[in-house]
Structures are given as C-alpha cells and as structure tokens.
Design a protein around this motif. Structure first.
Motif, PDB file in Angstrom:
ATOM      1  N   ALA A   9       0.836  -1.208   0.000  1.00  8.68           N
ATOM      2  CA  ALA A   9       0.000   0.000   0.000  1.00  8.68           C
ATOM      3  C   ALA A   9       0.867   1.253   0.000  1.00  8.68           C
ATOM      4  CB  ALA A   9      -0.930  -0.005   1.211  1.00  8.68           C
ATOM      5  N   ILE A  10       1.950   1.240   0.790  1.00  9.88           N
ATOM      6  CA  ILE A  10       2.849   2.393   0.817  1.00  9.88           C
ATOM      7  C   ILE A  10       3.599   2.509  -0.499  1.00  9.88           C
ATOM      8  CG2 ILE A  10       4.966   3.274   1.887  1.00  9.88           C
ATOM      9  CD1 ILE A  10       3.804   2.353   4.566  1.00  9.88           C
ATOM     10  N   ALA A  11       4.016   1.381  -1.071  1.00  9.81           N
ATOM     11  CA  ALA A  11       4.691   1.431  -2.376  1.00  9.81           C
ATOM     12  C   ALA A  11       3.771   2.043  -3.423  1.00  9.81           C
ATOM     13  CB  ALA A  11       5.117   0.023  -2.792  1.00  9.81           C
ATOM     14  N   ARG A  12       2.494   1.695  -3.389  1.00  6.41           N
ATOM     15  CA  ARG A  12       1.552   2.284  -4.346  1.00  6.41           C
ATOM     16  C   ARG A  12       1.416   3.789  -4.127  1.00  6.41           C
ATOM     17  NH1 ARG A  12      -1.235  -2.692  -3.334  1.00  6.41           N
ATOM     18  NH2 ARG A  12      -2.484  -1.709  -1.685  1.00  6.41           N
ATOM     19  N   SER A  13       1.395   4.199  -2.842  1.00  7.73           N
ATOM     20  CA  SER A  13       1.236   5.630  -2.559  1.00  7.73           C
ATOM     21  C   SER A  13       2.468   6.435  -2.962  1.00  7.73           C
ATOM     22  CB  SER A  13       0.934   5.849  -1.070  1.00  7.73           C
ATOM     23  OG  SER A  13       2.075   5.655  -0.263  1.00  7.73           O
ATOM     24  N   LEU A  14       3.650   5.839  -2.863  1.00  8.69           N
ATOM     25  CA  LEU A  14       4.885   6.531  -3.235  1.00  8.69           C
ATOM     26  C   LEU A  14       5.046   6.620  -4.742  1.00  8.69           C
ATOM     27  CD1 LEU A  14       7.407   4.973  -0.672  1.00  8.69           C
ATOM     28  CD2 LEU A  14       6.383   7.251  -0.581  1.00  8.69           C
TER      29      LEU A  14
END
Length: 289
Positions: free
Chosen positions: A65-70
C-alpha cells in the motif's frame, strides 16, 4: 541457551510454522480487517519519503500500500522473520509490479545499510522482539538523520476483549492453550506506554509521541470460525485435539463471539497506540521536544 535466545528460537519456529501458515491462509481476511491501520500508516508517511522500511511486514499488505502511494518517487522494503509470509508478499508484489522488495530476516539483528531509510513503519510487527532495545537500536542505525519511526501496537488485553474471546472460551476444554505473559514477546508486549517510551529512549530515538487510538474494525461473519480457531493461542493447539473435541471447541468459541456479530458482519474496536519518534543522532531524554 539463555532466555533471549530461547525466545528468538520460539518466535522463529512459530512464525515459520503453524502461525505463519495460518496468516498466509487468512491473508485476505486479515488485510480487510486491518485495513484501517494500513490507511493510517499510508497517510502518515511524509510526502517527501523516498525509502520506507516496513518492520514485521507479514504478507506485505501495508508494504505494498505504501509502495503504491509513493509511486515512482520512492521504494518500500518489508522485513519479516516468516518465510511463508515473505513468500506470499513477494508473490503479490510480482503480481502488482510494485516498487517493493522483501527481506526474510530478523529485524533486530539484520545488517541494514546504515542510514538508508527516510521512514520506518510497522503495523503490529514490533511486539515480538526478545530484546526490543537491541531491535530498535538496530532500526535506529538503519534510519537517516531526522528519519521518522511510526508504528501501531496493541494496548492491553483488557482493552481489547475481542482479541482474547477465543482463548478464554476454549481454555476450560483445552487447558494447554498458551497463557499470555505481560511484557514478553507477543500481541500485547507494548501494552504499557511507559515501557515503549523507555525502550525507544534507550535505543536512541527522540521526540517520542505515544497516542491512544481506538479504531473500528470489521470482517464478514462467515469468516468468524476460521479467524477464531486458526489464529492466536487457540490456533496453536486446536489441531492437536481429536475431532470430537475440536467440534465442541469450535461451537463453544463461536457462541462466545455472539456479542460482536451484527448481521453479516463481525465488528469490534481495536484499542492501540500510535507511536512516532525521530531518528536524530542523540541518546538523551533532553532531545525530546
């Protein structure tokens, strides 16, 4: 074997065996149940974060989820001691083509590249260290100067009755269910905020902030039997019972969850700490705001 080493061996065996396999089996359910915490951590990662470490990443839901947001501007790395959970996380990352990678290792001893992460986060992944000061000191070395640490941990068992329903209901039938021991590795190891503060200060973190959060969670009622009998202390021993006893335990535990069942949903409030700190190169309480 000293106690700390014994605990490490026990945790490694547990999360590479029955507990890790149970989490992989229930991955979709747990990702749904804990999505509110994933969203809190994604929102908390600073806009200028470019290298994020997810500690105790499990099957990788928060990492991805964080990788997608970054997006293209950053990268997220997950680390976990469980081989089956890391394998599941890597498989999902390949399916998504995500800018994330996963390390199967113990975060308290892994030789991270020094000062390599702008942010370190965790969703319920930091309560299992046998030596938490050593673990957070190792994470501090991996953090850049002024990097942010942010993690979510459970408050006390008394404040989270949903989390102990299964073991309390089943213990008269299965007295070998493991007892929870305060301040030892496990779900409620960080119940005491003063202990969290001391651990972080002793391991080099500064500007510590510990806030109480109460988060509504839910999942489909059809998943309740699987959730309550495969995970946690009950899940570690139920497979050892004969078929007749298992049937009795399942029925008893399911009935005990009735107060949390609302139509086709299971609903409960999760009582947790949201903890943040800064990785400045200071080791004194005077560094705190």
């Amino acid at each position: 074997m000293d106690l700390a080493r014994q605990i490490t061996v026990e945790q490694t065996t547990l999360w590479n065996g029955i507990a890790g396999l149970a989490w992989v089996d229930a991955q979709a359910l747990l990702d749904q149940m804990f999505r509110p915490f994933e969203e809190l951590l994604v929102a908390a990662v600073a806009a200028n974060a470019n290298s994020v470490l997810d500690v105790g990443c499990g099957t990788g839901g928060t990492t991805l989820a964080i990788a997608r947001s970054l997006g293209a501007k950053g990268h997220c790395t997950g680390i976990d001691i469980s081989q089956p959970m890391i394998a599941a996380a890597r498989a999902q990352a390949r399916r998504e083509g995500a800018a994330a990678d996963f390390i199967r290792a113990d975060a308290q001893t892994y030789a991270f590249e020094p000062a390599s992460f702008s942010t370190i986060i965790s969703r319920f992944g930091v309560m299992f260290f046998d030596d938490p000061v050593r673990a957070f000191a190792n994470l501090h070395r991996a953090a850049r100067n002024d990097a942010e640490l942010r993690f979510i941990a459970w408050r006390s068992a008394d404040e989270n009755p949903f989390m102990t329903v299964a073991e309390h209901a089943a213990r008269p039938l299965l007295p070998n269910i493991p007892e929870r021991v305060p301040d030892t590795p496990g779900q409620f190891a960080f119940a005491d905020p003063h202990r969290i503060d001391r651990i972080l200060l002793e391991s080099g973190w500064a500007k510590i902030d510990i806030r109480s959060i109460d988060v509504p969670c839910h999942f489909p009622a059809r998943e309740l039997v699987r959730y309550s009998t495969q995970l946690g202390p009950l899940g570690r021993v139920l497979h050892e019972a004969d078929e007749g006893l298992r049937t009795q335990v399942v029925a008893t535990v399911r009935a005990a969850f009735d107060p949390f069942v609302h139509g086709d949903q299971v609903r409960f409030n999760a009582a947790c700490w949201m903890v943040s700190a800064q990785g400045v190169r200071l080791r004194s309480a005077n560094a705190r705001k």
